[in-house]
Motif scaffolding. Sequence first.
Motif: not given
Length: 283
Positions: A115-118, A123-125, A141-142, A268-271
């Motif tokens: 969970q901490r890794l998630l 910047d990564s779902p 982000l997910a 940019d969309a993710l951020r």
Amino acid sequence: MSAHTDRPRELAAFLKAHRSRLDPADAGLSTPGQSRRVPGLRREEVAQLASISTDYYTRLEQGRLTGASPGVLDALADALRLGEDERNYLFQLAGKTDRRPRRQTGPERVHPQLQRLLDNLRDSPALVLGRHLDILAWNALATAVFRDFAQVPRRERNFLRMLFLDPRIRGRYTDWPPLARICVGFVRATTDGHSEPRISALIGELSLTDADFRTWWAEQHTSYQTTGTKHLTHPDTGDYALDWQVLRTLDEEQLLMVMTAPDGDSLDALRRLARAVSTDSDT
């Protein structure tokens, strides 16, 4: 020498090493006042504990047999008091892939470290999927990319089910048909729908409620694809692309799905989505 031809020798060395580490007293085999010339159990004692012949075990330990049946391997693992990792390695050395599945004693859980890794994947779902593709964990982000999974009832929080039956998840993909077909093939290739009640019920539900799933499942299509590129859309960003990769954890047999931006526009969309989630949580 190839890895395959060297396997009997490695299996023999593994058995001998673990036999020598066992204390006869722990196996109830020590005799008061009787000394042993070498540490550990004798070959005939291991054979006795595993209910196999001494000659058969001796040939295994001398590298004169190429392998053993799963039943014999499990009996040897019990006799040698192997842990789970050691059992799996024993099966690997014997060239067996039909290792008994781990016994699950309760609901699947995600290790705090995972969970901490998630959470640290800014910047990564990312999602963690269980044995039946249930969504077990996710990062912020997910949630921004798809939806707030915490608001979905637990029994409905299944990636395959939501991909077909949840309009918000289905609507996120501009290239939904090829992605959904890959997922159907992945489920067929990596699960046993006939012996797993949870998967069997899910397949039945989707076959009754979705014509695309019913068609693709009937095609007997299989897929082991674990990487690719998805094309998504969101009301706040428009269309963008994400690379995806699925990694399997070795201890809990769970899947880690990580999505990354292949270019600056996608990043940019993710951020922008991440900022929107952060703003909502602050209000």
